[in-house]
Write a protein that holds these residues in place. Sequence first.
Motif, PDB file in Angstrom:
ATOM      1  N   ARG A   1       0.817  -1.219   0.000  1.00  0.00           N
ATOM      2  CA  ARG A   1       0.000   0.000   0.000  1.00  0.00           C
ATOM      3  C   ARG A   1       0.852   1.271   0.000  1.00  0.00           C
ATOM      4  O   ARG A   1       0.381   2.323   0.460  1.00  0.00           O
ATOM      5  N   VAL A   2       2.069   1.227  -0.495  1.00  0.00           N
ATOM      6  CA  VAL A   2       2.871   2.447  -0.555  1.00  0.00           C
ATOM      7  C   VAL A   2       2.329   3.361  -1.651  1.00  0.00           C
ATOM      8  O   VAL A   2       1.709   2.910  -2.615  1.00  0.00           O
ATOM      9  N   ASP A   3       2.584   4.645  -1.500  1.00  0.00           N
ATOM     10  CA  ASP A   3       2.134   5.641  -2.476  1.00  0.00           C
ATOM     11  C   ASP A   3       3.195   5.736  -3.571  1.00  0.00           C
ATOM     12  O   ASP A   3       4.162   6.502  -3.459  1.00  0.00           O
ATOM     13  N   GLU A   4       3.007   4.967  -4.639  1.00  0.00           N
ATOM     14  CA  GLU A   4       3.993   4.945  -5.718  1.00  0.00           C
ATOM     15  C   GLU A   4       4.090   6.295  -6.408  1.00  0.00           C
ATOM     16  O   GLU A   4       5.185   6.730  -6.798  1.00  0.00           O
ATOM     17  N   ASP A   5       2.979   6.981  -6.573  1.00  0.00           N
ATOM     18  CA  ASP A   5       2.994   8.278  -7.260  1.00  0.00           C
ATOM     19  C   ASP A   5       3.853   9.285  -6.500  1.00  0.00           C
ATOM     20  O   ASP A   5       4.570  10.092  -7.112  1.00  0.00           O
ATOM     21  N   GLU A   6       3.794   9.246  -5.178  1.00  0.00           N
ATOM     22  CA  GLU A   6       4.596  10.175  -4.373  1.00  0.00           C
ATOM     23  C   GLU A   6       6.085   9.902  -4.555  1.00  0.00           C
ATOM     24  O   GLU A   6       6.889  10.829  -4.684  1.00  0.00           O
TER      25      GLU A   6
ATOM     26  N   LYS B   1       8.345  -0.838  -1.000  1.00  0.00           N
ATOM     27  CA  LYS B   1       7.315  -1.841  -0.741  1.00  0.00           C
ATOM     28  C   LYS B   1       7.788  -2.859   0.294  1.00  0.00           C
ATOM     29  O   LYS B   1       7.058  -3.208   1.233  1.00  0.00           O
ATOM     30  N   ALA B   2       9.011  -3.345   0.119  1.00  0.00           N
ATOM     31  CA  ALA B   2       9.532  -4.359   1.037  1.00  0.00           C
ATOM     32  C   ALA B   2       9.737  -3.800   2.438  1.00  0.00           C
ATOM     33  O   ALA B   2       9.453  -4.474   3.434  1.00  0.00           O
ATOM     34  N   LEU B   3      10.227  -2.569   2.530  1.00  0.00           N
ATOM     35  CA  LEU B   3      10.442  -1.954   3.846  1.00  0.00           C
ATOM     36  C   LEU B   3       9.119  -1.756   4.582  1.00  0.00           C
ATOM     37  O   LEU B   3       9.041  -1.961   5.802  1.00  0.00           O
ATOM     38  N   ALA B   4       8.081  -1.367   3.848  1.00  0.00           N
ATOM     39  CA  ALA B   4       6.775  -1.156   4.480  1.00  0.00           C
ATOM     40  C   ALA B   4       6.233  -2.447   5.075  1.00  0.00           C
ATOM     41  O   ALA B   4       5.671  -2.457   6.184  1.00  0.00           O
ATOM     42  N   VAL B   5       6.405  -3.549   4.359  1.00  0.00           N
ATOM     43  CA  VAL B   5       5.920  -4.837   4.867  1.00  0.00           C
ATOM     44  C   VAL B   5       6.836  -5.364   5.970  1.00  0.00           C
ATOM     45  O   VAL B   5       6.374  -5.908   6.979  1.00  0.00           O
ATOM     46  N   SER B   6       8.143  -5.173   5.824  1.00  0.00           N
ATOM     47  CA  SER B   6       9.093  -5.641   6.830  1.00  0.00           C
ATOM     48  C   SER B   6       8.841  -4.989   8.190  1.00  0.00           C
ATOM     49  O   SER B   6       9.041  -5.624   9.232  1.00  0.00           O
ATOM     50  N   ALA B   7       8.390  -3.748   8.181  1.00  0.00           N
ATOM     51  CA  ALA B   7       8.142  -3.027   9.433  1.00  0.00           C
ATOM     52  C   ALA B   7       7.097  -3.717  10.295  1.00  0.00           C
ATOM     53  O   ALA B   7       7.044  -3.510  11.510  1.00  0.00           O
ATOM     54  N   LYS B   8       6.270  -4.560   9.678  1.00  0.00           N
ATOM     55  CA  LYS B   8       5.193  -5.232  10.413  1.00  0.00           C
ATOM     56  C   LYS B   8       5.472  -6.705  10.689  1.00  0.00           C
ATOM     57  O   LYS B   8       4.664  -7.378  11.312  1.00  0.00           O
ATOM     58  N   HIS B   9       6.620  -7.202  10.201  1.00  0.00           N
ATOM     59  CA  HIS B   9       6.823  -8.654  10.265  1.00  0.00           C
ATOM     60  C   HIS B   9       8.207  -9.081  10.754  1.00  0.00           C
ATOM     61  O   HIS B   9       8.761 -10.090  10.303  1.00  0.00           O
TER      62      HIS B   9
ATOM     63  N   VAL C   1      11.606 -10.427   3.294  1.00  0.00           N
ATOM     64  CA  VAL C   1      10.561  -9.815   2.472  1.00  0.00           C
ATOM     65  C   VAL C   1      11.105  -9.528   1.077  1.00  0.00           C
ATOM     66  O   VAL C   1      12.162  -8.911   0.922  1.00  0.00           O
ATOM     67  N   ILE C   2      10.358  -9.988   0.071  1.00  0.00           N
ATOM     68  CA  ILE C   2      10.705  -9.751  -1.327  1.00  0.00           C
ATOM     69  C   ILE C   2       9.941  -8.528  -1.820  1.00  0.00           C
ATOM     70  O   ILE C   2       8.716  -8.465  -1.721  1.00  0.00           O
ATOM     71  N   GLY C   3      10.672  -7.551  -2.345  1.00  0.00           N
ATOM     72  CA  GLY C   3      10.051  -6.390  -2.972  1.00  0.00           C
ATOM     73  C   GLY C   3      10.408  -6.355  -4.442  1.00  0.00           C
ATOM     74  O   GLY C   3      11.560  -6.608  -4.805  1.00  0.00           O
ATOM     75  N   ALA C   4       9.439  -6.072  -5.285  1.00  0.00           N
ATOM     76  CA  ALA C   4       9.703  -6.039  -6.731  1.00  0.00           C
ATOM     77  C   ALA C   4       8.866  -4.942  -7.373  1.00  0.00           C
ATOM     78  O   ALA C   4       7.742  -4.669  -6.941  1.00  0.00           O
ATOM     79  N   ASP C   5       9.429  -4.320  -8.387  1.00  0.00           N
ATOM     80  CA  ASP C   5       8.679  -3.334  -9.152  1.00  0.00           C
ATOM     81  C   ASP C   5       9.211  -3.303 -10.580  1.00  0.00           C
ATOM     82  O   ASP C   5      10.320  -3.772 -10.837  1.00  0.00           O
ATOM     83  N   GLN C   6       8.405  -2.766 -11.470  1.00  0.00           N
ATOM     84  CA  GLN C   6       8.783  -2.718 -12.878  1.00  0.00           C
ATOM     85  C   GLN C   6       8.275  -1.420 -13.500  1.00  0.00           C
ATOM     86  O   GLN C   6       7.150  -0.997 -13.234  1.00  0.00           O
ATOM     87  N   ILE C   7       9.124  -0.802 -14.314  1.00  0.00           N
ATOM     88  CA  ILE C   7       8.771   0.424 -15.017  1.00  0.00           C
ATOM     89  C   ILE C   7       9.089   0.229 -16.495  1.00  0.00           C
ATOM     90  O   ILE C   7      10.097  -0.387 -16.848  1.00  0.00           O
ATOM     91  N   LEU C   8       8.231   0.755 -17.342  1.00  0.00           N
ATOM     92  CA  LEU C   8       8.465   0.706 -18.783  1.00  0.00           C
ATOM     93  C   LEU C   8       8.938   2.069 -19.257  1.00  0.00           C
ATOM     94  O   LEU C   8       8.378   3.101 -18.876  1.00  0.00           O
TER      95      LEU C   8
END
Length: 203
Positions: free
Chosen positions: A31-36, A63-71, A76-83
């Motif tokens: 749930r991170v704010d990607e646009d920001e 993304k991974a840091l946000a989830v890691s903070a709770k677990h 935690v695997i974080g992945a993203d892709q940009i074209l």
Amino acid sequence: MSQSLILASGSAVRQKLLADAGLVFTAEDSRVDEDEIKAGFADGEDDPEAATDALALKLAEAKALAVSAKHGDALVIGADQILSCEGKRYDKPKSMEEARTNLLAFRGRPHILHSGLVLVQDGKTVWNLTARATLTMRAFSESFLDEYLGKAGERVMKSVGCYQLEGPGVQLFERIEGDYFAILGLPMLPLLDELRRRGAVTT
């Protein structure tokens, strides 16, 4: 093997890749704010492709840091892709009309898929990777494009490139260069290698 593994993503494609590989994991949307994050990131005029690699990695890490903070000590695997196409970055289309416009922009040209991949544990990044794949669309007709969009439907809005290679989207292309899993948004082979090195999966 007691270490828990979490995928910081709501992506059905990434979840399927991990599940098909036999990994035991849970998935959680960050749930991170990607646009920001994107808005605060420099364009990298000197080397826009390298800047886009760095942005993909930054999004994956956020993304991974946000989830890691709770677990706690979970891995935690974080992945993203940009074209990017000719130096311009593209997001997932918000409408079928935008998808059509984007595909016309990609037509007859190569575009690059930039993948960022990280592992985070205890709130710290312990490993990261960037990967690129270059895909060249053929000079398809507008009637073909309309037929393709009619068949694919709103699924095209789930992909930054408006296609799924495992479906009718493969007909858009004349050449593909790069790792298949990176194209799908999760470079599996280096990820599995690192997970084995860390004892998170059986060697």
